[in-house]
Design a protein around this motif. Structure first.
Motif, mmCIF file in Angstrom:
data_model
loop_
_atom_site.group_PDB
_atom_site.id
_atom_site.type_symbol
_atom_site.label_atom_id
_atom_site.label_comp_id
_atom_site.label_asym_id
_atom_site.label_seq_id
_atom_site.Cartn_x
_atom_site.Cartn_y
_atom_site.Cartn_z
ATOM 1 N N ILE A 297 0.846 -1.183 0.000
ATOM 2 C CA ILE A 297 0.000 0.000 0.000
ATOM 3 C C ILE A 297 0.885 1.238 0.000
ATOM 4 O O ILE A 297 2.016 1.210 0.492
ATOM 5 C CB ILE A 297 -0.953 -0.022 1.214
ATOM 6 N N GLU A 298 0.403 2.323 -0.576
ATOM 7 C CA GLU A 298 1.165 3.571 -0.664
ATOM 8 C C GLU A 298 1.603 4.059 0.710
ATOM 9 O O GLU A 298 0.909 3.836 1.710
ATOM 10 C CB GLU A 298 0.323 4.668 -1.324
ATOM 11 N N GLU A 299 2.731 4.753 0.729
ATOM 12 C CA GLU A 299 3.214 5.357 1.976
ATOM 13 C C GLU A 299 2.132 6.270 2.545
ATOM 14 O O GLU A 299 1.464 7.003 1.821
ATOM 15 C CB GLU A 299 4.478 6.181 1.724
ATOM 16 N N LEU B 193 5.920 -2.633 -6.347
ATOM 17 C CA LEU B 193 4.711 -1.891 -6.730
ATOM 18 C C LEU B 193 4.024 -1.366 -5.482
ATOM 19 O O LEU B 193 3.954 -2.048 -4.464
ATOM 20 C CB LEU B 193 3.756 -2.801 -7.514
ATOM 21 N N ARG B 194 3.524 -0.124 -5.589
ATOM 22 C CA ARG B 194 2.707 0.472 -4.529
ATOM 23 C C ARG B 194 1.368 0.882 -5.130
ATOM 24 O O ARG B 194 1.315 1.420 -6.235
ATOM 25 C CB ARG B 194 3.395 1.710 -3.936
ATOM 26 N N ALA B 195 0.287 0.640 -4.412
ATOM 27 C CA ALA B 195 -1.049 1.011 -4.866
ATOM 28 C C ALA B 195 -1.760 1.780 -3.771
ATOM 29 O O ALA B 195 -1.429 1.642 -2.596
ATOM 30 C CB ALA B 195 -1.854 -0.235 -5.241
ATOM 31 N N ASN B 196 -2.751 2.591 -4.156
ATOM 32 C CA ASN B 196 -3.447 3.395 -3.150
ATOM 33 C C ASN B 196 -4.818 2.851 -2.794
ATOM 34 O O ASN B 196 -5.598 3.529 -2.140
ATOM 35 C CB ASN B 196 -3.556 4.855 -3.605
ATOM 36 N N ASN B 197 -5.136 1.613 -3.231
ATOM 37 C CA ASN B 197 -6.375 0.993 -2.775
ATOM 38 C C ASN B 197 -6.235 -0.521 -2.777
ATOM 39 O O ASN B 197 -5.420 -1.089 -3.513
ATOM 40 C CB ASN B 197 -7.570 1.451 -3.607
ATOM 41 N N MET B 198 -7.031 -1.173 -1.936
ATOM 42 C CA MET B 198 -6.890 -2.607 -1.727
ATOM 43 C C MET B 198 -7.333 -3.416 -2.942
ATOM 44 O O MET B 198 -6.781 -4.484 -3.214
ATOM 45 C CB MET B 198 -7.686 -3.012 -0.486
ATOM 46 N N SER B 199 -8.327 -2.943 -3.692
ATOM 47 C CA SER B 199 -8.778 -3.688 -4.869
ATOM 48 C C SER B 199 -7.647 -3.852 -5.884
ATOM 49 O O SER B 199 -7.458 -4.932 -6.452
ATOM 50 C CB SER B 199 -9.967 -2.968 -5.518
#
Length: 296
Positions: free
Chosen positions: A195-197, A213-219
């Motif tokens: 998840i994003e910082e 990889l970093r993402a800003n939502n769980m989906s």
């Protein structure tokens, strides 16, 4: 000063000062950027001042406008207090209700609660705002929030309504290519998505893992792991139904993220707010075993 500025112009001035662009201010206010520009020009005419300078692509306050901003914020505080108290005195179960949450929480908690609320109270009009950004409830950007972060502001009321279990997962394809150790003691040579910082994250260290990889939502995170991009900490209620995913280290204890209901104390007795809170609490109780992965 040529005349008295109206409240919409003051609100617009503050929105541009905070966001730095007409378009962003328009999104915050729910109007188009041309309306924002027109209100700023009208306020400048009424005050006889230039309020903003264009610096690259941003609108920056001029020196005289810096002094005006403080007075404008005092006006805003008073107006918002008046709005909240008027809303808090409204016992009718109708009208507009703004709810802020994340994409995933809207799926499992908020939308089912809205459906139940609508069946009982069809005159409530819901505006659902999803995304990782936290809207400012004190400034009426939302009436109610359902989120993972507990606020520190004294005017906000919050309580935990759910706990969401999280475990570490990999896709079957990833495991066929790169077997994972039986314990998370060393992940040398393995890829990890996260998840994003600044957002929720896995608290346990993952020695030697490669952050890819970093993402800003769980989906998005669930899809990334299912595609084999890397290993990842996922919420169990989203990951367990996916046949492509395998939970790693099943003997390790699950971690939990707390979910909070957040609202301003002035609006907690409003009829439509109480209707939503009641429906949300009922939904949270119904899905608690699923959210906490008790039925694994």
């Amino acid at each position: 000063m040529h005349g008295m500025a109206d409240w919409e112009e003051i609100r617009t001035f503050l929105a541009v000062a905070r966001s730095g662009t007409l378009a962003a201010a328009g999104r915050a206010l729910g109007v188009d950027y041309t309306t924002v520009g027109r209100r700023v020009r009208a306020l400048e005419h009424e005050l006889g001042l230039t309020l903003f300078e264009r610096v690259r692509d941003k609108y920056v306050l001029t020196e005289p406008a810096e002094g005006i901003r403080e007075a404008a914020e005092r006006m805003e505080d008073g107006a918002l207090t008046l709005e909240r108290r008027a809303l808090g005195a409204d016992r009718t179960v109708s009208g507009a209700l703004r709810i802020a949450t994340t994409d995933a929480l809207s799926q499992i908690l908020v939308l089912p609660a809205i459906r139940a609320m609508h069946e009982r109270h069809p005159d409530i009009r819901t505006h659902l705002l999803t995304g990782p950004a936290r809207l400012d409830i004190s400034r009426r950007e939302a009436d109610v929030a359902v989120r993972y972060i507990r606020p520190e502001a004294g005017e906000l009321v919050s309580r935990r309504i759910a706990r969401v279990a999280a475990g570490f997962y990999a896709s079957r394809d990833y495991l066929a290519r790169r077997p994972v150790p039986s314990r998370p003691t060393s992940l040398r040579g393995h890829d990890v998505v996260g998840i994003e910082e600044g957002l929720r994250g896995w608290s346990r260290p993952l020695p030697d893992a490669r952050d890819v990889l970093r993402a800003n939502n769980m989906s998005t995170l669930v899809l990334s792991v299912a595609l084999g991009i890397g290993l990842g900490a996922l919420h169990c209620w989203m990951a367990d139904p996916n046949p492509e995913l395998v939970r790693l280290w099943p003997d390790e204890p699950l971690e939990h993220d707390d979910v909070y209901l957040v609202l301003h104390h002035d609006v907690q007795r409003t009829g439509r707010v109480r209707a939503f809170v009641e429906a949300l609490e009922q939904r949270a109780a119904e899905v608690a075993p699923r959210l906490e992965a008790r039925s694994r």
